[in-house]
Motif scaffolding. Structure first.
Motif, PDB file in Angstrom:
ATOM      1  N   ASP A   1       0.728   4.435  -2.867  1.00 19.31           N
ATOM      2  CA  ASP A   1       0.605   5.858  -2.543  1.00 19.31           C
ATOM      3  C   ASP A   1       1.721   6.653  -3.192  1.00 19.31           C
ATOM      4  O   ASP A   1       1.502   7.760  -3.705  1.00 19.31           O
ATOM      5  CB  ASP A   1       0.620   6.053  -1.021  1.00 19.31           C
ATOM      6  CG  ASP A   1      -0.585   5.404  -0.332  1.00 19.31           C
ATOM      7  OD1 ASP A   1      -1.605   5.191  -1.028  1.00 19.31           O
ATOM      8  OD2 ASP A   1      -0.496   5.101   0.862  1.00 19.31           O
ATOM      9  N   SER A   2       2.939   6.102  -3.201  1.00 19.33           N
ATOM     10  CA  SER A   2       4.078   6.786  -3.819  1.00 19.33           C
ATOM     11  C   SER A   2       3.895   6.897  -5.326  1.00 19.33           C
ATOM     12  O   SER A   2       4.195   7.927  -5.927  1.00 19.33           O
ATOM     13  CB  SER A   2       5.374   6.032  -3.515  1.00 19.33           C
ATOM     14  OG  SER A   2       5.679   6.082  -2.136  1.00 19.33           O
TER      15      SER A   2
ATOM     16  N   SER B   1      -9.995  10.544  -4.115  1.00 26.35           N
ATOM     17  CA  SER B   1      -9.765  11.396  -2.944  1.00 26.35           C
ATOM     18  C   SER B   1      -8.918  12.625  -3.264  1.00 26.35           C
ATOM     19  O   SER B   1      -8.607  13.419  -2.381  1.00 26.35           O
ATOM     20  CB  SER B   1      -9.089  10.581  -1.832  1.00 26.35           C
ATOM     21  OG  SER B   1      -7.795  10.167  -2.228  1.00 26.35           O
ATOM     22  N   ASN B   2      -8.523  12.773  -4.527  1.00 26.06           N
ATOM     23  CA  ASN B   2      -7.704  13.917  -4.935  1.00 26.06           C
ATOM     24  C   ASN B   2      -8.360  14.634  -6.116  1.00 26.06           C
ATOM     25  O   ASN B   2      -7.880  14.558  -7.256  1.00 26.06           O
ATOM     26  CB  ASN B   2      -6.298  13.430  -5.315  1.00 26.06           C
ATOM     27  CG  ASN B   2      -5.304  14.569  -5.428  1.00 26.06           C
ATOM     28  OD1 ASN B   2      -5.651  15.745  -5.268  1.00 26.06           O
ATOM     29  ND2 ASN B   2      -4.064  14.238  -5.727  1.00 26.06           N
TER      30      ASN B   2
ATOM     31  N   VAL C   1       1.095   6.996  -7.058  1.00 22.92           N
ATOM     32  CA  VAL C   1       0.076   8.001  -7.352  1.00 22.92           C
ATOM     33  C   VAL C   1       0.651   9.411  -7.176  1.00 22.92           C
ATOM     34  O   VAL C   1       0.234  10.354  -7.845  1.00 22.92           O
ATOM     35  CB  VAL C   1      -1.160   7.801  -6.458  1.00 22.92           C
ATOM     36  CG1 VAL C   1      -2.172   8.934  -6.648  1.00 22.92           C
ATOM     37  CG2 VAL C   1      -1.822   6.461  -6.763  1.00 22.92           C
ATOM     38  N   SER C   2       1.666   9.531  -6.317  1.00 22.45           N
ATOM     39  CA  SER C   2       2.296  10.825  -6.055  1.00 22.45           C
ATOM     40  C   SER C   2       3.427  11.145  -7.030  1.00 22.45           C
ATOM     41  O   SER C   2       4.071  12.186  -6.917  1.00 22.45           O
ATOM     42  CB  SER C   2       2.840  10.866  -4.629  1.00 22.45           C
ATOM     43  OG  SER C   2       1.797  10.687  -3.689  1.00 22.45           O
TER      44      SER C   2
ATOM     45  N   GLU D   1      -6.897   0.419  -4.824  1.00 20.59           N
ATOM     46  CA  GLU D   1      -6.288   1.506  -4.054  1.00 20.59           C
ATOM     47  C   GLU D   1      -5.967   2.698  -4.946  1.00 20.59           C
ATOM     48  O   GLU D   1      -6.136   3.856  -4.538  1.00 20.59           O
ATOM     49  CB  GLU D   1      -5.014   0.999  -3.380  1.00 20.59           C
ATOM     50  CG  GLU D   1      -4.267   2.054  -2.577  1.00 20.59           C
ATOM     51  CD  GLU D   1      -5.037   2.519  -1.347  1.00 20.59           C
ATOM     52  OE1 GLU D   1      -4.802   3.651  -0.894  1.00 20.59           O
ATOM     53  OE2 GLU D   1      -5.883   1.739  -0.843  1.00 20.59           O
ATOM     54  N   ILE D   2      -5.500   2.443  -6.158  1.00 20.45           N
ATOM     55  CA  ILE D   2      -5.181   3.531  -7.087  1.00 20.45           C
ATOM     56  C   ILE D   2      -6.412   4.376  -7.360  1.00 20.45           C
ATOM     57  O   ILE D   2      -6.377   5.610  -7.298  1.00 20.45           O
ATOM     58  CB  ILE D   2      -4.624   2.969  -8.406  1.00 20.45           C
ATOM     59  CG1 ILE D   2      -3.224   2.393  -8.189  1.00 20.45           C
ATOM     60  CG2 ILE D   2      -4.574   4.053  -9.486  1.00 20.45           C
ATOM     61  CD1 ILE D   2      -2.663   1.673  -9.396  1.00 20.45           C
TER      62      ILE D   2
ATOM     63  N   LYS E   1       0.816  -1.215   0.000  1.00 21.43           N
ATOM     64  CA  LYS E   1       0.000   0.000   0.000  1.00 21.43           C
ATOM     65  C   LYS E   1       0.854   1.271   0.000  1.00 21.43           C
ATOM     66  O   LYS E   1       0.563   2.215  -0.758  1.00 21.43           O
ATOM     67  CB  LYS E   1      -0.964   0.008   1.180  1.00 21.43           C
ATOM     68  CG  LYS E   1      -1.970   1.162   1.156  1.00 21.43           C
ATOM     69  CD  LYS E   1      -2.936   1.057   2.321  1.00 21.43           C
ATOM     70  CE  LYS E   1      -3.993   2.146   2.238  1.00 21.43           C
ATOM     71  NZ  LYS E   1      -3.434   3.506   2.279  1.00 21.43           N
ATOM     72  N   PRO E   2       1.917   1.367   0.808  1.00 26.36           N
ATOM     73  CA  PRO E   2       2.746   2.587   0.770  1.00 26.36           C
ATOM     74  C   PRO E   2       3.370   2.844  -0.603  1.00 26.36           C
ATOM     75  O   PRO E   2       3.542   4.001  -0.999  1.00 26.36           O
ATOM     76  CB  PRO E   2       3.828   2.302   1.827  1.00 26.36           C
ATOM     77  CG  PRO E   2       3.206   1.325   2.755  1.00 26.36           C
ATOM     78  CD  PRO E   2       2.360   0.454   1.879  1.00 26.36           C
TER      79      PRO E   2
ATOM     80  N   ALA F   1      -7.423   6.443  -4.398  1.00 26.71           N
ATOM     81  CA  ALA F   1      -6.546   7.611  -4.254  1.00 26.71           C
ATOM     82  C   ALA F   1      -6.926   8.704  -5.252  1.00 26.71           C
ATOM     83  O   ALA F   1      -6.888   9.901  -4.934  1.00 26.71           O
ATOM     84  CB  ALA F   1      -5.089   7.197  -4.447  1.00 26.71           C
TER      85      ALA F   1
END
Length: 283
Positions: free
Chosen positions: A40-41, A87-88, A43-44, A80-81, A36-37, A84
């Protein structure tokens, strides 16, 4: 799970084992604590790669692809993608996916069936010529692409596994985004990252798999490429000036996602079937 799961988070400064899961653990447990971390990276804007590594029949494909009763890491990552992205709302996203197989050092596009694709370097990027990509706008559309490609993958029966993966696969999700607030600007900053989910063929020994003929040749190619991958990761962890990315198709394709602006997790599946192979996996 077919056996125990060890995960190693690889960073540019070194490597360390940071999680151990027993046979009671689920794919969800591995996903939450390990992958999961990295999602998140990605997507960032950071490249990320998630490997499943280990001997044949140890549970790698189950961990990555799941089963009828349990979702795999890949499906959990996809969901998860999109969570994310939702949520943005300040950014606009575009997702493309590709799916390749590396079989005896030959590259196949699993979405079209095209074989013998070539790898080249252009502007400090690794490019697979004529590789197809599909646009996806929902989690289901990504999973459908994955299932479509999985049908073309090389598998075979050995003494260790009724459905042994005879190739490496890389399912790549390209995440492109830009700020919605900059739509009127002449120069819009585009954020681009690659998230690679890699299901490696299992390392194996002939005296255990009973491989002969074509199966034996496949096993040799698998072990050579896994050795090349291990060498590259070892060189990266030691900050060596020259890294042998180009020695093998697998490491060449993943060059930008193993070194530099990237995060990598290695999920090591081990099994009581062979102590020697377990030790080799952990090394």
């Amino acid at each position: 799970m077919a056996g125990m799961i060890i995960t190693v988070a690889y960073e540019a400064k070194g490597k360390r084992a940071n999680h151990v899961f027993d046979m009671k653990a689920t794919n969800r447990d591995v996903y939450e604590q390990v992958t999961k971390p990295l999602v998140d990276s990605a997507v960032s804007g950071f490249n990320a790669t998630i490997f499943a590594y280990g001997q044949t029949s140890s549970g790698k494909t189950h961990t990555m692809m799941g089963s009828k009763t349990e979702r795999g890491v890949l499906e959990l990552v996809v969901n998860e993608i999109f969570d994310a992205i939702e949520s943005n709302p300040d950014r606009e996203y575009l997702l493309r996916v590709s799916f390749i197989e590396i079989y005896q050092e030959q590259i196949t596009d699993l979405l079209t069936g095209s074989t013998r694709l070539k790898v080249s370097d252009a502007h400090n990027e690794v490019v697979i010529k004529e590789l197809s990509e599909e646009m996806c706008s929902t989690p289901d559309s990504v999973i459908d692409v994955m299932k479509k490609g999985e049908k073309l993958r090389h598998i075979a029966c050995t003494n260790m596994n009724e459905r042994s993966s005879r190739s490496h696969t890389i399912f790549r999700i390209i995440i492109e985004s830009r700020s919605r607030c900059e739509t009127g600007s002449d120069e819009i900053a585009i954020q681009l990252s690659h998230l690679n989910l890699v299901d490696l063929a299992g390392s194996e020994k002939v005296n255990q798999t009973g491989a002969t003929g074509g199966r034996f040749k496949e096993g040799c190619a698998i072990n050579v490429s896994l050795s090349a991958l291990g060498k590259v990761i070892d060189q990266l962890s030691k900050n060596e000036r020259h890294v042998n990315f180009r020695d093998n198709k697998l490491t060449h394709i993943l060059r930008n996602s193993l070194g530099g602006n990237a995060r990598t997790a290695i999920i090591c599946a081990i099994s009581p079937a062979s102590v020697d192979e377990t030790l080799s996996t952990l090394r």
